[in-house]
Design a protein around this motif. Structure first.
Motif, PDB file in Angstrom:
ATOM      1  N   ILE A 738     -52.846  28.412 -24.773  1.00 21.99           N
ATOM      2  CA  ILE A 738     -51.703  27.606 -25.512  1.00 21.99           C
ATOM      3  C   ILE A 738     -51.216  28.242 -26.688  1.00 21.99           C
ATOM      4  O   ILE A 738     -50.056  28.403 -27.005  1.00 21.99           O
ATOM      5  CB  ILE A 738     -52.525  26.333 -25.978  1.00 21.99           C
ATOM      6  CG1 ILE A 738     -52.869  25.365 -24.991  1.00 21.99           C
ATOM      7  CG2 ILE A 738     -51.750  25.448 -27.004  1.00 21.99           C
ATOM      8  CD1 ILE A 738     -51.770  24.818 -24.164  1.00 21.99           C
ATOM      9  N   LYS A 739     -51.959  29.151 -27.398  1.00 27.61           N
ATOM     10  CA  LYS A 739     -51.712  30.030 -28.670  1.00 27.61           C
ATOM     11  C   LYS A 739     -50.867  31.018 -28.083  1.00 27.61           C
ATOM     12  O   LYS A 739     -49.819  31.407 -28.850  1.00 27.61           O
ATOM     13  CB  LYS A 739     -52.870  30.476 -29.291  1.00 27.61           C
ATOM     14  CG  LYS A 739     -53.729  29.463 -30.199  1.00 27.61           C
ATOM     15  CD  LYS A 739     -55.016  29.942 -30.727  1.00 27.61           C
ATOM     16  CE  LYS A 739     -56.091  30.664 -30.067  1.00 27.61           C
ATOM     17  NZ  LYS A 739     -57.128  31.175 -30.934  1.00 27.61           N
ATOM     18  N   ASN A 740     -51.188  31.613 -26.772  1.00 24.14           N
ATOM     19  CA  ASN A 740     -50.132  32.921 -26.557  1.00 24.14           C
ATOM     20  C   ASN A 740     -49.040  32.301 -26.117  1.00 24.14           C
ATOM     21  O   ASN A 740     -47.981  33.230 -26.226  1.00 24.14           O
ATOM     22  CB  ASN A 740     -51.036  33.528 -25.250  1.00 24.14           C
ATOM     23  CG  ASN A 740     -52.196  34.260 -25.416  1.00 24.14           C
ATOM     24  OD1 ASN A 740     -52.563  34.467 -26.910  1.00 24.14           O
ATOM     25  ND2 ASN A 740     -52.758  34.675 -24.804  1.00 24.14           N
ATOM     26  N   ALA A 741     -48.605  31.081 -25.676  1.00 29.46           N
ATOM     27  CA  ALA A 741     -47.446  30.332 -25.376  1.00 29.46           C
ATOM     28  C   ALA A 741     -46.557  30.045 -26.618  1.00 29.46           C
ATOM     29  O   ALA A 741     -45.556  29.630 -26.594  1.00 29.46           O
ATOM     30  CB  ALA A 741     -47.572  29.398 -24.486  1.00 29.46           C
ATOM     31  N   GLY A 742     -47.118  30.320 -27.750  1.00 31.66           N
ATOM     32  CA  GLY A 742     -46.516  30.025 -29.006  1.00 31.66           C
ATOM     33  C   GLY A 742     -46.562  28.758 -29.440  1.00 31.66           C
ATOM     34  O   GLY A 742     -45.941  28.289 -30.398  1.00 31.66           O
ATOM     35  N   PHE A 743     -47.486  27.916 -29.057  1.00 36.73           N
ATOM     36  CA  PHE A 743     -47.820  26.480 -29.543  1.00 36.73           C
ATOM     37  C   PHE A 743     -49.046  26.472 -30.356  1.00 36.73           C
ATOM     38  O   PHE A 743     -49.950  27.144 -30.382  1.00 36.73           O
ATOM     39  CB  PHE A 743     -48.077  25.454 -28.029  1.00 36.73           C
ATOM     40  CG  PHE A 743     -46.989  25.548 -27.390  1.00 36.73           C
ATOM     41  CD1 PHE A 743     -45.564  25.134 -27.527  1.00 36.73           C
ATOM     42  CD2 PHE A 743     -47.302  26.046 -25.879  1.00 36.73           C
ATOM     43  CE1 PHE A 743     -44.690  25.109 -26.580  1.00 36.73           C
ATOM     44  CE2 PHE A 743     -46.287  25.999 -24.949  1.00 36.73           C
ATOM     45  CZ  PHE A 743     -44.947  25.591 -25.251  1.00 36.73           C
ATOM     46  N   ASP A 744     -48.819  25.632 -31.283  1.00 41.77           N
ATOM     47  CA  ASP A 744     -49.941  25.086 -32.126  1.00 41.77           C
ATOM     48  C   ASP A 744     -50.676  23.838 -31.351  1.00 41.77           C
ATOM     49  O   ASP A 744     -50.193  23.054 -30.550  1.00 41.77           O
ATOM     50  CB  ASP A 744     -49.507  24.608 -33.595  1.00 41.77           C
ATOM     51  CG  ASP A 744     -50.438  24.853 -34.558  1.00 41.77           C
ATOM     52  OD1 ASP A 744     -51.829  24.831 -34.350  1.00 41.77           O
ATOM     53  OD2 ASP A 744     -50.391  24.698 -35.702  1.00 41.77           O
ATOM     54  N   PHE A 745     -51.989  23.745 -31.966  1.00 45.04           N
ATOM     55  CA  PHE A 745     -52.772  22.724 -31.231  1.00 45.04           C
ATOM     56  C   PHE A 745     -53.988  22.248 -32.348  1.00 45.04           C
ATOM     57  O   PHE A 745     -54.121  22.888 -33.039  1.00 45.04           O
ATOM     58  CB  PHE A 745     -53.414  23.135 -29.930  1.00 45.04           C
ATOM     59  CG  PHE A 745     -54.585  23.741 -30.016  1.00 45.04           C
ATOM     60  CD1 PHE A 745     -56.145  23.617 -30.029  1.00 45.04           C
ATOM     61  CD2 PHE A 745     -54.529  25.537 -29.991  1.00 45.04           C
ATOM     62  CE1 PHE A 745     -56.922  24.160 -30.203  1.00 45.04           C
ATOM     63  CE2 PHE A 745     -55.405  26.265 -30.288  1.00 45.04           C
ATOM     64  CZ  PHE A 745     -56.864  25.813 -30.530  1.00 45.04           C
ATOM     65  N   SER A 746     -54.446  20.903 -31.795  1.00 44.44           N
ATOM     66  CA  SER A 746     -55.672  20.521 -32.735  1.00 44.44           C
ATOM     67  C   SER A 746     -56.467  19.762 -31.531  1.00 44.44           C
ATOM     68  O   SER A 746     -55.690  18.963 -30.687  1.00 44.44           O
ATOM     69  CB  SER A 746     -55.205  19.627 -33.861  1.00 44.44           C
ATOM     70  OG  SER A 746     -54.648  18.773 -33.630  1.00 44.44           O
ATOM     71  N   THR A 747     -57.793  19.536 -31.683  1.00 41.93           N
ATOM     72  CA  THR A 747     -58.695  18.690 -30.909  1.00 41.93           C
ATOM     73  C   THR A 747     -59.335  17.791 -31.730  1.00 41.93           C
ATOM     74  O   THR A 747     -59.782  18.134 -32.787  1.00 41.93           O
ATOM     75  CB  THR A 747     -59.493  19.916 -30.284  1.00 41.93           C
ATOM     76  OG1 THR A 747     -59.061  20.810 -29.337  1.00 41.93           O
ATOM     77  CG2 THR A 747     -60.605  18.685 -29.342  1.00 41.93           C
ATOM     78  N   LYS A 748     -59.178  16.398 -31.134  1.00 38.54           N
ATOM     79  CA  LYS A 748     -59.700  15.393 -32.032  1.00 38.54           C
ATOM     80  C   LYS A 748     -61.232  15.008 -31.363  1.00 38.54           C
ATOM     81  O   LYS A 748     -60.984  14.497 -30.142  1.00 38.54           O
ATOM     82  CB  LYS A 748     -58.765  14.197 -32.197  1.00 38.54           C
ATOM     83  CG  LYS A 748     -59.140  13.331 -33.176  1.00 38.54           C
ATOM     84  CD  LYS A 748     -57.856  12.280 -33.389  1.00 38.54           C
ATOM     85  CE  LYS A 748     -58.206  11.264 -34.507  1.00 38.54           C
ATOM     86  NZ  LYS A 748     -57.068  10.501 -34.871  1.00 38.54           N
ATOM     87  N   ARG A 749     -62.146  15.346 -32.336  1.00 41.40           N
ATOM     88  CA  ARG A 749     -63.554  15.045 -31.486  1.00 41.40           C
ATOM     89  C   ARG A 749     -63.850  13.591 -31.419  1.00 41.40           C
ATOM     90  O   ARG A 749     -64.603  13.240 -30.546  1.00 41.40           O
ATOM     91  CB  ARG A 749     -64.619  15.895 -32.116  1.00 41.40           C
ATOM     92  CG  ARG A 749     -64.425  17.161 -32.098  1.00 41.40           C
ATOM     93  CD  ARG A 749     -65.020  18.049 -31.104  1.00 41.40           C
ATOM     94  NE  ARG A 749     -65.039  19.487 -31.036  1.00 41.40           N
ATOM     95  CZ  ARG A 749     -65.688  20.425 -30.263  1.00 41.40           C
ATOM     96  NH1 ARG A 749     -66.678  19.743 -29.497  1.00 41.40           N
ATOM     97  NH2 ARG A 749     -65.633  21.638 -30.524  1.00 41.40           N
TER      98      ARG A 749
END
Length: 821
Positions: A738-749
């Motif tokens: 996901i990061k390599n594709a240029g997107f930001d992300f977050s995981t909600k536990r």
């Protein structure tokens, strides 16, 4: 151009002169002889070939007269073989050397000096060379001085100048022409102006052993006469490290004329590594000392460092940098010999600490030169730092224990090391250089603590200053690497704390690059844990695997630091970051930690504990990967959710013939046959326990759509507490993809939902719990569509809700992430 090419030919013949003594008949013993006491000088020009019998004056070669003028710029070669001297003992092993040579014209200041380190030769018990090489990345250093003595140049040549195959040495310098033309060509041309005219020259050949299992002394075949050694560094030009104590040969040659005069032999003590296995002796010209050679090497290295301290650090030159790097290489060899000596019982603690002091001295010089504008190879610096770690580790493993004075010395040297490394960070330091330096520093600190040092206020302050300096110099680059649109410059600590609080993705990247990881002095009692798991119903293999999983986490009670409040642990720093009324406890059996605040209780596993810059915001922060960060007293503790009762949890699943594994990122993998359940606990309050704690762990299954954020399994414990078990993407490469594709992300536990950001918009995805093995069709799809991380995505509406879902396909299997409506 012609003169430059001739200079290359001269360098070729000089290297052959310096290195061909290591020919196929070399044997290892304290007495090493020139076979037949003969040196041969040859060249294709004019069919020149002369065999010279060594003079009875140790280490001198008879004059060589009438060398054709064309040969000195073509293929003039000096060769001789060596073997064990009569009566010598032989020890097999691998040996490292530094070779050097100078050539000096009569009646002129013209001079050329060459050195190369990293020469490695391996010998069998009969003294035969079985392999030879030069370490990758090794450089040859060429120094030149003009005819009037007014100018000096240093050129560093890459290793394709010299290659070694077993015992065969060869030079292929053609590729170096462009490099030499771009470096000090005026001085080299000056050097070559008389090489094709009649002239006479003095020359010296030096061989200094820098590592191996026995000391070598060179001499004549009968074993009664040995060459002298250079009592002081015979190299006169900048850029050549010390050859003090190197075995030496001296000679004179006449090109197109008689040489005239005669060579003067060197006289002094040879500096070698310690002898073993019957290796003893030594002889003439000052002989070989029987005292521990690590002490001698340390003294010689210290002399080299003292010479470096004469550098004008306000005007650092390329020559200075070359000299520093060569001493760093020398120090690395010294560190290796010290470790070997500690392990063999030949080097005591005080001597080892003297070596570390010399290493810290050269690091201080390196830092000062860096601040003066010098660009010094980070690999050499890391190797030097690793030498300190290796020495401390060897002292710890020796088990002798350090006295109070020695521990104080370790404490002081470690602090000096941190101060020196802090000077290595500038605005040109790259992210990768920063990461490697901080990794090396982490190792130094942890190894120092193992031998008795403490993380007191001074050492902690030095470490915090180091990482803060690193952050200030690399924050902009870290931000750019994360998002090219981020134009961030460090202003001050308060502003940066606010910035990082508002951009947890940047905060996470800073922590990855700039934090000194600390090891715990308390390890999980794996025998006790495994026994507890087995008694709860797990078979031996499953209990062993689960115990190993738990052992990867860090016990925060085993990381101590001293501040104005006294001695506290990393566990205490978690409490301080949570505020008053909070408590933190660590379970001795599992190593897991329970956090209790005024409003909630939840269990965690500690991934790492680190010293962080003052610019990291204090308190509690949830990071994009779903982990949680506690920061207090300059210490950051990164945790992931954990089961409240891992023993009962695993035991209950064993009843279903399912294996349980815990990942360092907080993932929980439950496997049965070929299917894997991938989940993670949350940080939510587990509730209040009752006095009743007997019974079995039970599970509640979810209902509704698997794309619903509230869709989750629940684990119910016999004491009345419960935890949500959320779905989790099993393959960690998914997040890199996901990061390599240029997107930001977050995981909600708290829900398991992964939010993916793109240019101001976002989409939510909820992973499925199950990871299926790949079919042959899946494997074909993966090979045709995978990205650089080995991950491919297959879109579809897998739950028939009208929202696009994706199968995440990788070598670990396939797992659906559902689009959240």
């Amino acid at each position: 151009m012609v003169r430059i090419s001739k200079s290359l030919r001269l360098i070729q013949c000089l290297f052959l002169l310096a290195l061909l003594p290591f020919s196929t008949q070399m044997a290892l013993a304290n007495g090493i002889a020139v076979t037949g006491d003969t040196v041969t000088i040859s060249a294709s020009a004019g069919g020149f070939n002369q065999a010279k019998s060594l003079l009875t004056t140790p280490g001198t070669i008879p004059n060589t007269d009438g060398i054709p003028t064309a040969s000195i710029t073509s293929d003039l070669t000096f060769t001789f073989n060596v073997a064990a001297a009569t009566g010598s003992t032989i020890a097999a092993g691998t040996y490292s050397f530094q070779g050097g040579m100078f050539i000096d014209q009569d009646g002129s200041a013209r001079r050329l000096e060459i050195s190369v380190s990293g020469i490695s030769l391996t010998f069998d018990a009969l003294g035969n060379i079985t392999s030879g090489s030069i370490a990758a990345g090794t450089n040859a250093v060429v120094s030149g001085r003009s005819a009037d003595g007014g100018a000096t140049a240093v050129i560093t040549l890459t290793n394709n100048l010299l290659s070694i195959t077993d015992a065969t040495f060869s030079i292929t310098a053609g590729a170096q022409i462009a490099e030499i033309e771009g470096s000090a060509n005026i001085i080299l041309q000056d050097l070559t102006t008389t090489f094709t005219a009649a002239a006479s020259y003095d020359y010296g050949i030096f061989l200094k052993q820098t590592g191996g299992v026995a000391g070598l002394t060179f001499g004549l075949t009968d074993g009664t006469t040995f060459f002298g050694c250079a009592a002081a560094n015979p190299m006169a030009l900048a850029g050549q490290s010390s050859f003090t104590g190197a075995s030496a040969l001296a000679g004179r040659m006449g090109v197109g004329q008689l040489a005239g005069g005669s060579a003067t032999a060197y006289a002094g003590s040879c500096i070698t590594v310690p002898a073993i296995g019957g290796g003893g002796g030594g002889g003439g010209g000052g002989g070989t000392s029987d005292t521990p050679t690590v002490e001698e090497q340390q003294q010689v290295a210290q002399e080299s460092v003292n010479e470096l301290n004469t550098i004008d650090f306000n005007n650092v030159t390329d020559n200075d940098i070359v000299a520093i790097v060569m001493v760093l290489d020398e120090i690395v060899d010294l560190g290796g010999n010290t470790v070997a000596g500690i392990e063999d019982g030949d080097v005591n603690t005080n001597t080892a600490l003297n070596v570390v002091e010399t290493i810290t001295d050269v690091l201080q010089v390196t830092g000062a030169a860096t601040q003066g504008g010098g660009d010094i190879d980070s690999d050499a610096i890391n190797s030097t730092l690793n030498g300190i770690t290796d020495i401390f580790d060897a002292l710890d493993e020796a088990g002798d224990g350090l006295n109070t004075a020695q521990i104080e010395t370790v404490q002081s040297l470690t602090e000096t090391t941190l101060t020196a490394v802090t000077e290595l960070f500038t605005d040109t330091t790259t992210i990768s250089e920063t990461e490697s330096l901080i990794t090396s520093v982490s190792s130094v600190i942890n190894s120092a603590i193992k031998v008795g040092a403490s993380l007191d206020s001074d050492l902690l302050s030095s470490a915090e200053n180091l990482v803060q300096t690193a952050l200030e110099n690399t924050l902009s680059d870290i931000a750019k690497a994360l998002d090219d649109s981020l134009n961030i410059t460090f202003e001050n600590i308060t502003t940066t704390q606010t910035l990082l609080s508002n951009n947890t993705r940047l905060l996470s990247s800073v922590l990855d690059s700039i934090s000194i990881k600390l090891s715990s002095s308390i390890s999980l009692d794996q025998s006790s844990t495994q026994s507890t798991l087995e008694s709860s119903g797990l078979n031996t293999d499953a209990a062993s695997r689960l115990t190993s999983d738990l052992a990867q986490f860090v016990n925060p009670t085993g990381v101590s630091l001293t501040n104005s409040s006294g001695t506290i642990t990393a566990q205490d720093t978690i409490e301080s970051s949570l505020g008053g009324g909070s408590t933190v406890s660590t379970d001795a059996t599992t190593g897991l930690v329970t956090v209790k605040t005024a409003t909630e209780t939840y269990p965690v596993a500690v991934r790492n504990i680190a010293i962080v810059p003052a610019s990291i915001p204090e308190g509690t922060t949830d990071l994009p990967d779903g982990s949680r960060l506690f920061v207090g007293n300059g210490i950051a503790t990164n945790v992931v959710p954990a089961p409240q009762d891992p023993v009962g949890f695993a035991s209950a699943l064993a009843d279903f013939n399912a294996d349980v594994a815990f990942s360092s990122n907080g993932g929980v993998n439950i496997s049965n046959d070929s299917l894997t359940f991938s989940g993670s606990f949350d940080f939510k309050n587990i509730g209040s326990s009752s006095s009743a704690s007997t019974g079995d762990v039970t599970f509640s299954s979810p209902t509704g759509s698997p794309a619903d954020p509230s869709y989750s399994h629940k684990v119910n414990y016999p004491d009345g507490t419960s935890q949500n078990l959320l779905p989790f993407v099993k393959d960690n490469d998914f997040f890199d993809s996901i990061k390599n594709a240029g997107f930001d992300f977050s995981t909600k536990r708290s829900t398991g939902v992964v939010k993916i950001f793109d240019s101001g918009s976002s989409a939510d995805f909820k992973p499925d719990y199950f990871v299926e093995p790949l079919s042959s069709t899946d494997s074909t799809f993966l090979q045709a569509n995978k990205d650089s991380t080995g991950t491919a995505y297959r879109p579809g509406d897998y739950n028939n809700d009208g929202v696009t879902d994706y199968e995440v396909v990788s070598d670990t299997g396939k797992q659906i992430v559902y689009g959240v409506p």
